[in-house]
Motif scaffolding. Structure first.
Motif, PDB file in Angstrom:
ATOM      1  N   ALA A 179       0.842  -1.194   0.000  1.00 25.45           N
ATOM      2  CA  ALA A 179       0.000   0.000   0.000  1.00 25.45           C
ATOM      3  C   ALA A 179       0.875   1.240   0.000  1.00 25.45           C
ATOM      4  O   ALA A 179       1.987   1.241   0.550  1.00 25.45           O
ATOM      5  N   ALA A 180       0.355   2.311  -0.611  1.00 28.43           N
ATOM      6  CA  ALA A 180       1.038   3.601  -0.614  1.00 28.43           C
ATOM      7  C   ALA A 180       0.178   4.609   0.136  1.00 28.43           C
ATOM      8  O   ALA A 180      -0.985   4.831  -0.227  1.00 28.43           O
ATOM      9  N   ILE A 181       0.736   5.196   1.189  1.00 31.94           N
ATOM     10  CA  ILE A 181       0.020   6.184   1.993  1.00 31.94           C
ATOM     11  C   ILE A 181       0.778   7.506   1.872  1.00 31.94           C
ATOM     12  O   ILE A 181       1.958   7.595   2.253  1.00 31.94           O
ATOM     13  N   GLU A 182       0.120   8.507   1.320  1.00 33.09           N
ATOM     14  CA  GLU A 182       0.783   9.777   1.038  1.00 33.09           C
ATOM     15  C   GLU A 182       0.912  10.614   2.310  1.00 33.09           C
ATOM     16  O   GLU A 182      -0.082  10.926   2.968  1.00 33.09           O
ATOM     17  N   LEU A 183       2.139  10.991   2.630  1.00 34.45           N
ATOM     18  CA  LEU A 183       2.415  11.800   3.820  1.00 34.45           C
ATOM     19  C   LEU A 183       3.230  13.023   3.403  1.00 34.45           C
ATOM     20  O   LEU A 183       4.427  13.124   3.679  1.00 34.45           O
ATOM     21  N   GLY A 184       2.583  13.935   2.714  1.00 35.31           N
ATOM     22  CA  GLY A 184       3.304  15.111   2.251  1.00 35.31           C
ATOM     23  C   GLY A 184       4.276  14.779   1.144  1.00 35.31           C
ATOM     24  O   GLY A 184       3.894  14.214   0.114  1.00 35.31           O
ATOM     25  N   GLU A 185       5.557  15.085   1.351  1.00 31.29           N
ATOM     26  CA  GLU A 185       6.558  14.840   0.320  1.00 31.29           C
ATOM     27  C   GLU A 185       7.018  13.390   0.276  1.00 31.29           C
ATOM     28  O   GLU A 185       7.685  12.976  -0.669  1.00 31.29           O
ATOM     29  N   GLN A 186       6.684  12.608   1.272  1.00 31.56           N
ATOM     30  CA  GLN A 186       7.079  11.201   1.333  1.00 31.56           C
ATOM     31  C   GLN A 186       5.851  10.298   1.239  1.00 31.56           C
ATOM     32  O   GLN A 186       4.743  10.689   1.592  1.00 31.56           O
ATOM     33  N   THR A 187       6.078   9.088   0.745  1.00 31.62           N
ATOM     34  CA  THR A 187       5.040   8.071   0.693  1.00 31.62           C
ATOM     35  C   THR A 187       5.422   6.945   1.633  1.00 31.62           C
ATOM     36  O   THR A 187       6.545   6.433   1.579  1.00 31.62           O
ATOM     37  N   LEU A 188       4.494   6.585   2.514  1.00 26.13           N
ATOM     38  CA  LEU A 188       4.702   5.441   3.404  1.00 26.13           C
ATOM     39  C   LEU A 188       4.286   4.182   2.643  1.00 26.13           C
ATOM     40  O   LEU A 188       3.201   4.123   2.059  1.00 26.13           O
ATOM     41  N   VAL A 189       5.152   3.165   2.651  1.00 26.17           N
ATOM     42  CA  VAL A 189       4.901   1.911   1.939  1.00 26.17           C
ATOM     43  C   VAL A 189       4.747   0.811   2.981  1.00 26.17           C
ATOM     44  O   VAL A 189       5.624   0.637   3.838  1.00 26.17           O
TER      45      VAL A 189
END
Length: 320
Positions: free
Chosen positions: A35-45
């Motif tokens: 899954a990709a969770i958008e956290l501003g400039e970074q994506t949590l995988v």
């Protein structure tokens, strides 16, 4: 029945995913590694995977199978949670061996085990381990990103994970010389695809970690996630001599069995040469094995035979 559920059953499971969130860039789907969770400039995988049948080195397999999914999505695995379910009669030596594997392999990837759960379950005959890997990236690479015209690249070879499992769990049944079995068992040291993912993620339109069902299963998942076709010739798929020997001894097709340790990637045709050169510079084997085509029949054509669903992994009958 053993193994992944069929796509229709999976769709029913994925229909219930709780509250929606605008931060979810890529959620659960057939073939998607993480899954990709958008956290501003970074994506949590984020990705989870179990190890339920292999008896030897399950800690090693558990860490890398989970972290490989994060890496195959363009991320750097940084944190892990570990759920370990033990048979009621598990002894201290079994527990210590699993924990040592977990600690060693996580440390080798600079990943930290931050939590989880451990308990005894009398109904289990062997340990069951499930890890969730979490990492970050600034460019998420989905399984479903392949485009018609892309070329398909495979690192290392087919059946890397299966080679190691056969050489340990089934060593006495192979009927091969001890040195051949020992050589195959060293494939445990090549289960990680983090190094090649770091090379290919700058070039790839899609990446996928072929686990259960092997390279063929991984290709079907990649093709269906992209709503495209993939054409492959068996002769183009690299299979190492050690893999050929142990698979032949047990009647297993190297293309249809556990493939962790290899990475599938699709790339625009003009980027393949540079990507293979970059892999070579990193000391990693890579080969172009096929191409993505526009097709109404989503799936894989292997030597002209069409596969719309992943095959059942050919190691499963050996445990039954």
């Amino acid at each position: 029945m053993v193994g992944k559920v069929d796509p229709k059953t999976l769709a029913r499971v994925l229909a219930g995913t709780g509250a929606s969130s605008a931060a979810v860039g890529v959620g659960p789907g057939f073939g998607e590694d993480a899954a990709a969770i958008e956290l501003g400039e970074q994506t949590l995988v984020v990705s989870s995977d179990p190890i339920s049948l292999a008896a030897e080195r399950i800690g090693t397999l558990g860490v890398h199978v989970a972290c490989n999914d994060v890496a195959a999505s363009g991320g750097d695995p940084e944190w892990l949670t570990s759920v370990l379910l033990l048979p009621g009669d598990a002894d201290d030596a079994t527990i210590d061996a699993i924990v040592a594997d977990l600690d060693r392999e996580a440390a080798a990837l600079d990943a930290t085990i931050v939590g989880g759960h451990t308990e005894y379950v009398d109904q289990l005959e062997r340990p069951l381990l499930s890890l969730t890997a979490i990492g970050t990236t600034d460019r998420f690479v989905p399984t479903g990103g392949a485009e018609p015209g892309d070329r398909v690249v495979l690192t290392k070879g087919a059946g890397i994970e299966a080679t190691a499992i056969l050489a340990t769990d089934f060593a006495d049944e192979l009927g091969l010389p001890a040195d051949a079995v020992d050589a195959a068992a060293t494939f445990f040291e090549e289960i990680s695809v983090v190094p090649e993912a770091r090379v290919l993620r700058e070039h790839a339109t899609a990446m996928h970690d072929p686990t259960e069902g092997g390279v063929l299963g991984g290709l079907v998942e990649l093709a269906r996630a992209a709503e495209a076709g993939v054409e492959v010739e068996r002769a183009a798929v690299p299979v190492r001599e050690e893999t050929e020997r142990v698979c032949a001894a047990m009647g297993v097709d190297p293309l249809r069995t556990f493939g962790s340790g290899a990475l599938l990637a699709t790339l625009p045709a003009e980027r393949v040469e540079d990507a293979l050169a970059a892999l070579d510079d990193a000391g990693i084997e890579g080969a172009e094995i096929g191409r993505v085509v526009e097709s109404e029949r989503h799936g894989v054509d292997l030597d002209g035979e069409h596969f719309a669903e992943p095959p059942r992994d050919e190691l499963y009958p050996l445990w039954e």
